[in-house]
Design a protein around this motif. Sequence first.
Motif, mmCIF file in Angstrom:
data_model
loop_
_atom_site.group_PDB
_atom_site.id
_atom_site.type_symbol
_atom_site.label_atom_id
_atom_site.label_comp_id
_atom_site.label_asym_id
_atom_site.label_seq_id
_atom_site.Cartn_x
_atom_site.Cartn_y
_atom_site.Cartn_z
ATOM 1 N N LEU A 1 0.824 -1.200 0.000
ATOM 2 C CA LEU A 1 0.000 0.000 0.000
ATOM 3 C C LEU A 1 0.864 1.258 0.000
ATOM 4 C CD1 LEU A 1 -2.920 1.110 0.233
ATOM 5 C CD2 LEU A 1 -2.551 1.153 2.700
ATOM 6 N N PHE A 2 1.912 1.272 0.805
ATOM 7 C CA PHE A 2 2.823 2.416 0.844
ATOM 8 C C PHE A 2 3.498 2.632 -0.506
ATOM 9 C CE2 PHE A 2 7.118 4.110 1.493
ATOM 10 C CZ PHE A 2 6.793 5.339 2.055
ATOM 11 N N ARG A 3 3.966 1.546 -1.123
ATOM 12 C CA ARG A 3 4.626 1.664 -2.422
ATOM 13 C C ARG A 3 3.669 2.135 -3.502
ATOM 14 N NH1 ARG A 3 8.136 -3.329 -3.955
ATOM 15 N NH2 ARG A 3 8.713 -1.893 -5.582
ATOM 16 N N ALA A 4 2.428 1.674 -3.449
ATOM 17 C CA ALA A 4 1.444 2.081 -4.453
ATOM 18 C C ALA A 4 1.076 3.552 -4.301
ATOM 19 C CB ALA A 4 0.199 1.211 -4.344
ATOM 20 N N LEU A 5 0.988 4.030 -3.066
ATOM 21 C CA LEU A 5 0.619 5.426 -2.849
ATOM 22 C C LEU A 5 1.778 6.383 -3.068
ATOM 23 C CD1 LEU A 5 -1.675 5.086 0.286
ATOM 24 C CD2 LEU A 5 -2.355 5.404 -2.103
ATOM 25 N N SER A 6 3.004 5.936 -2.927
ATOM 26 C CA SER A 6 4.152 6.833 -3.093
ATOM 27 C C SER A 6 4.723 6.804 -4.511
ATOM 28 C CB SER A 6 5.250 6.475 -2.087
ATOM 29 O OG SER A 6 5.757 5.186 -2.368
ATOM 30 N N ARG A 7 4.165 5.975 -5.378
ATOM 31 C CA ARG A 7 4.630 5.901 -6.767
ATOM 32 C C ARG A 7 4.143 7.134 -7.521
ATOM 33 N NH1 ARG A 7 3.006 0.588 -9.402
ATOM 34 N NH2 ARG A 7 4.460 -0.090 -7.822
ATOM 35 N N PRO A 8 5.018 7.784 -8.318
ATOM 36 C CA PRO A 8 4.559 8.959 -9.068
ATOM 37 C C PRO A 8 3.592 8.545 -10.179
ATOM 38 C CG PRO A 8 6.814 8.416 -9.670
ATOM 39 C CD PRO A 8 6.421 7.510 -8.525
ATOM 40 N N ALA A 9 2.707 9.452 -10.502
ATOM 41 C CA ALA A 9 1.738 9.190 -11.560
ATOM 42 C C ALA A 9 2.450 9.157 -12.909
ATOM 43 C CB ALA A 9 0.679 10.284 -11.546
ATOM 44 N N PRO A 10 1.905 8.425 -13.888
ATOM 45 C CA PRO A 10 2.524 8.399 -15.216
ATOM 46 C C PRO A 10 2.553 9.804 -15.818
ATOM 47 C CG PRO A 10 0.839 6.695 -15.030
ATOM 48 C CD PRO A 10 0.751 7.542 -13.802
ATOM 49 N N GLY A 11 3.688 10.189 -16.350
ATOM 50 C CA GLY A 11 3.843 11.511 -16.937
ATOM 51 C C GLY A 11 4.268 12.575 -15.948
ATOM 52 N N ASP A 12 4.365 12.255 -14.683
ATOM 53 C CA ASP A 12 4.778 13.221 -13.662
ATOM 54 C C ASP A 12 6.293 13.297 -13.659
ATOM 55 O OD1 ASP A 12 4.858 14.972 -11.578
ATOM 56 O OD2 ASP A 12 4.397 13.480 -10.036
ATOM 57 N N THR A 13 6.835 14.478 -13.920
ATOM 58 C CA THR A 13 8.291 14.636 -14.006
ATOM 59 C C THR A 13 8.860 15.415 -12.836
ATOM 60 O OG1 THR A 13 7.995 16.636 -15.343
ATOM 61 C CG2 THR A 13 8.258 14.539 -16.522
ATOM 62 N N ARG A 14 8.083 15.615 -11.769
ATOM 63 C CA ARG A 14 8.593 16.403 -10.635
ATOM 64 C C ARG A 14 9.695 15.691 -9.870
ATOM 65 N NH1 ARG A 14 3.171 17.722 -7.667
ATOM 66 N NH2 ARG A 14 2.916 15.581 -8.276
ATOM 67 N N ASN A 15 9.604 14.379 -9.712
ATOM 68 C CA ASN A 15 10.577 13.654 -8.900
ATOM 69 C C ASN A 15 11.534 12.814 -9.734
ATOM 70 O OD1 ASN A 15 9.475 14.655 -6.568
ATOM 71 N ND2 ASN A 15 7.987 13.022 -6.407
ATOM 72 N N VAL A 16 11.673 13.117 -11.005
ATOM 73 C CA VAL A 16 12.559 12.351 -11.867
ATOM 74 C C VAL A 16 13.974 12.885 -11.704
ATOM 75 C CG1 VAL A 16 13.070 11.739 -14.257
ATOM 76 C CG2 VAL A 16 10.714 11.911 -13.497
#
Length: 113
Positions: free
Chosen positions: A52-67
Amino acid sequence: MTRSPSELDTPSREVITVMFWYDHDMSGWGWFGASLGMLIFWGLIITAFVLLFRALSRPAPGDTRNVTPQAPSTLATPKQVLAERFARGEIDEDEYRRRLQVLHSADADPTKH
């Protein structure tokens, strides 16, 4: 010896003691099963929280803020490193030209080190 009807309805103390003695003891396999069940239960709970933690902390597709930026695939040449240091202000123009001249002379005569 004759018993009265009230004595027949009440179980004797010996019967109650014997009945509880054998009825409430857990054997070795019972303890093993209970321990294994507890380990499996807590393992499933912890796994569910991690997923659950990994699923909620995964960035959304196309989100480049944390790349994180990737390193260039090729190594920078000495001239590029020198130009970058000059652009950042780490060295002044005189030192840049002097070091660039040293690099050009080293390119012209590769046997000289």
